[in-house]
Design an enzyme around this catalytic site. Sequence first.
Site, PDB file in Angstrom:
ATOM      1  N   ARG A 178      -7.162  -9.537 -10.931  1.00 20.13           N
ATOM      2  CA  ARG A 178      -8.311  -8.900 -10.962  1.00 20.13           C
ATOM      3  C   ARG A 178      -9.265  -9.109 -12.103  1.00 20.13           C
ATOM      4  O   ARG A 178     -10.454  -8.925 -12.009  1.00 20.13           O
ATOM      5  CB  ARG A 178      -7.786  -7.371 -11.241  1.00 20.13           C
ATOM      6  CG  ARG A 178      -7.248  -6.971  -9.827  1.00 20.13           C
ATOM      7  CD  ARG A 178      -6.888  -5.524  -9.907  1.00 20.13           C
ATOM      8  NE  ARG A 178      -6.768  -4.927  -8.411  1.00 20.13           N
ATOM      9  CZ  ARG A 178      -6.291  -3.983  -8.063  1.00 20.13           C
ATOM     10  NH1 ARG A 178      -5.489  -2.900  -8.884  1.00 20.13           N
ATOM     11  NH2 ARG A 178      -6.183  -3.533  -6.886  1.00 20.13           N
ATOM     12  N   LYS A 209       3.319   2.976  10.553  1.00 17.86           N
ATOM     13  CA  LYS A 209       3.069   4.435  11.233  1.00 17.86           C
ATOM     14  C   LYS A 209       1.725   4.799  11.890  1.00 17.86           C
ATOM     15  O   LYS A 209       0.790   4.394  10.976  1.00 17.86           O
ATOM     16  CB  LYS A 209       3.310   5.695  10.042  1.00 17.86           C
ATOM     17  CG  LYS A 209       4.702   5.549   9.948  1.00 17.86           C
ATOM     18  CD  LYS A 209       4.882   6.743   8.718  1.00 17.86           C
ATOM     19  CE  LYS A 209       6.606   6.818   8.644  1.00 17.86           C
ATOM     20  NZ  LYS A 209       6.903   7.880   7.632  1.00 17.86           N
ATOM     21  N   GLY A 248      -3.470  -3.006   1.648  1.00 17.21           N
ATOM     22  CA  GLY A 248      -2.070  -2.708   1.430  1.00 17.21           C
ATOM     23  C   GLY A 248      -0.978  -3.922   1.571  1.00 17.21           C
ATOM     24  O   GLY A 248      -1.365  -5.092   0.898  1.00 17.21           O
ATOM     25  N   GLY A 280      -7.056   1.337  -0.621  1.00 16.49           N
ATOM     26  CA  GLY A 280      -7.686   2.593   0.026  1.00 16.49           C
ATOM     27  C   GLY A 280      -8.940   2.318   0.513  1.00 16.49           C
ATOM     28  O   GLY A 280      -9.473   2.946   1.536  1.00 16.49           O
TER      29      GLY A 280
HETATM   30  P1  AMP Z   1       1.726  -0.189   6.322  1.00 12.35           P
HETATM   31  O1  AMP Z   1       1.691  -0.051   5.075  1.00 12.35           O
HETATM   32  O2  AMP Z   1       1.373   0.971   7.213  1.00 12.35           O
HETATM   33  O3  AMP Z   1       0.768  -1.324   6.568  1.00 12.35           O
HETATM   34  O4  AMP Z   1       2.917  -0.620   6.897  1.00 12.35           O
HETATM   35  C1  AMP Z   1       3.684  -1.894   6.331  1.00 12.35           C
HETATM   36  C2  AMP Z   1       4.975  -1.744   6.700  1.00 12.35           C
HETATM   37  O5  AMP Z   1       5.281  -1.726   8.005  1.00 12.35           O
HETATM   38  C3  AMP Z   1       5.886  -3.191   6.242  1.00 12.35           C
HETATM   39  O6  AMP Z   1       6.713  -2.563   5.177  1.00 12.35           O
HETATM   40  C4  AMP Z   1       6.760  -3.518   7.442  1.00 12.35           C
HETATM   41  O7  AMP Z   1       8.191  -3.691   7.124  1.00 12.35           O
HETATM   42  C5  AMP Z   1       6.630  -1.965   8.326  1.00 12.35           C
HETATM   43  N1  AMP Z   1       6.882  -2.363   9.596  1.00 12.35           N
HETATM   44  C6  AMP Z   1       6.048  -3.202  10.469  1.00 12.35           C
HETATM   45  N2  AMP Z   1       6.695  -3.193  11.685  1.00 12.35           N
HETATM   46  C7  AMP Z   1       7.630  -2.423  11.537  1.00 12.35           C
HETATM   47  C8  AMP Z   1       8.820  -2.052  12.651  1.00 12.35           C
HETATM   48  N3  AMP Z   1       8.817  -2.348  13.801  1.00 12.35           N
HETATM   49  N4  AMP Z   1       9.526  -1.372  12.470  1.00 12.35           N
HETATM   50  C9  AMP Z   1       9.821  -0.850  10.969  1.00 12.35           C
HETATM   51  N5  AMP Z   1       9.086  -1.096  10.091  1.00 12.35           N
HETATM   52  C10 AMP Z   1       7.850  -2.131  10.299  1.00 12.35           C
END
Ligand code: AMP
Length: 396
Positions: free
Chosen positions: A36, A197, A354, A377
Amino acid sequence: MAFRTLDDADVKGQRVLVRVDFNVPMQGGAVSDDTRLRAALPTINDLRSRGAKVILLSHFGRPKGARVAAMSLAPVAPVLAKLLDAPVGFASDCVGTAAQQSVAAMVPGDVLLLENTRFHKGEQENDPALGRAMADQGDLFVLDAFSSAHRAHASTVGIAQFLPAFAGRAMQRELDHLEKALGKPEHPVLAVVGGAKVSSKIDLLQNLVLQVDILCIGGGMANTFLHALGKPVGASLCEKDLADTARAIMTSAVRNNCEILLPIDVVVATKFAANAPHQTVSLDGVGEKDMILDAGPQSVAVLNAAMDRAKTVIWNGPLGAFELTPFDAATKAAARHCAALTRAGKLVSVAGGGDTVSALNQAGAAKGFTFISTAGGAFLEWMEGKALPGVEALKA
Ligand code: AMP
């Protein structure tokens, strides 16, 4: 999107307040990653070479309005001085006597770092009195922290109410690339959205189906869509209560001519662990105890073929549990394909948010992308189509 940049500013001899993002990782009181700081060098060097007095403002950590010694920016000054190969002064407060005296002693070309803006409660409340006090210490304001542009704080938009505001070089680069990816992109546009999610990305998905030609949904969030379509998901991460939301997004996609790609084959295991025994199955082959941890090779082939048709790819989130081998395979293969097409000049690719940066780094594909945003974010809010207050303040 027209916004004011450093090219529009006459900075010679001026006191220029620059909002940077020096929220750097520290270990044992020392800077452990200077990415950064490096990001701010083009702006600082540009201003110095044009005879400005450069006054740097940043937040660091979450001191919540109190002076917390462990969240002082003091250790950053010598590291920045080394990178600039020039002295960097430090003032023990971002406003008040300490800051005013340090600013008054500056000559053109000098660089001064002010203490953590979040030591003041008014920072996160965007207290106009604090914005005014900061602004009084400068003649011009430069915002060079896209990662903080989604927050209306005293040091991001508060100051801009009292001083002419310009985008710094890093901010300009970021906005130019984001504009190319979603503002005025070359079509067809393919968005790849993965991650854990649906609940954290509802706004993002709803906006993307209105903007892009193809939306590929992967990762844990794809399970919610598969469930909504009546497919078995076994013991997978799945937000069953969001089945209606998933169906509404798919309906909106149809209405807006957005093609949705979901996995057509998946990699399942009964344990969420690296190297857990696993197999690739069709969508109807997911057993009760199975967890879907990655997209299968046929799904990757479909996604890669969509990239071959696309002129622009915008990417957020991994396609599987990429931290655990071999469930990183789909993310790696697709990211590498995207990087190869970008290198061949066939598409513009922009990724961010992220875990995306680490997933693409792990795939060895990050350097092949046109642009990778390290803003979390702010990148997501921009993908959601929201107006970022920091960017609004720079509009010409
Ligand atoms: P996000 O922060 O929403 O981008 O989510 C990233 C996280 O989603 C990572 O830690 C991944 O391990 C998790 N992830 C991705 N696909 C899956 C899955 N099929 N089952 C469980 N966790 C997942």
